[in-house]
Design a protein around this motif. Structure first.
Motif, short mmCIF file in Angstrom:
data_model
loop_
_atom_site.label_atom_id
_atom_site.label_comp_id
_atom_site.label_asym_id
_atom_site.label_seq_id
_atom_site.Cartn_x
_atom_site.Cartn_y
_atom_site.Cartn_z
N ALA A 67 13.67 -5.11 11.00
CA ALA A 67 14.87 -4.36 11.39
C ALA A 67 14.49 -3.06 12.07
CB ALA A 67 15.74 -4.10 10.16
N THR A 68 13.48 -2.38 11.56
CA THR A 68 13.02 -1.11 12.14
C THR A 68 12.47 -1.33 13.54
OG1 THR A 68 12.53 -0.26 9.94
CG2 THR A 68 11.51 0.88 11.80
N VAL A 69 11.68 -2.38 13.70
CA VAL A 69 11.12 -2.70 15.02
C VAL A 69 12.24 -3.06 15.99
CG1 VAL A 69 9.70 -4.36 16.29
CG2 VAL A 69 8.86 -3.38 14.14
N GLY A 70 13.22 -3.82 15.50
CA GLY A 70 14.36 -4.18 16.34
C GLY A 70 15.16 -2.97 16.77
N GLU A 71 15.34 -2.01 15.86
CA GLU A 71 16.06 -0.79 16.20
C GLU A 71 15.29 0.02 17.23
OE1 GLU A 71 16.67 1.20 12.49
OE2 GLU A 71 18.05 -0.33 11.74
N ALA A 72 13.99 0.09 17.10
CA ALA A 72 13.16 0.84 18.04
C ALA A 72 13.23 0.20 19.42
CB ALA A 72 11.72 0.92 17.55
N ALA A 73 13.26 -1.12 19.47
CA ALA A 73 13.33 -1.81 20.76
C ALA A 73 14.68 -1.58 21.44
CB ALA A 73 13.08 -3.31 20.56
#
Length: 75
Positions: A67-73
């Motif tokens: 989820a964190t990686v998705g938010e950063a993307a």
């Protein structure tokens, strides 16, 4: 007769697990000087939903990271 048990979260390729068993076996043989036939290596794979640290399962931790990686993307 040495018995070495390794517990890992599941999900690794069989070839990697076999390489791990080989390297653990060799380390025990070389360190203790025992015959190959006397060494036992057991690898146990545990589902990520059945392993927790700090009251968070490995599966929950992986989902949080995704989820964190998705938010950063998205940013």
């Amino acid at each position: 007769m040495p018995l070495i048990e390794v517990t890992l979260a599941e999900g690794r390729e069989p070839e990697r697990l076999r390489a791990l068993m080989h390297q653990v076996h060799a380390a025990v043989r070389d360190t203790l000087g025992v015959p190959d036939a006397s060494i036992r290596v057991i690898v146990r794979e545990v589902p990520a939903t059945h392993w927790s640290a700090g009251d968070v399962t490995l599966a929950e931790r992986a989902a949080e990271r995704s989820a964190t990686v998705g938010e950063a993307a998205d940013a």
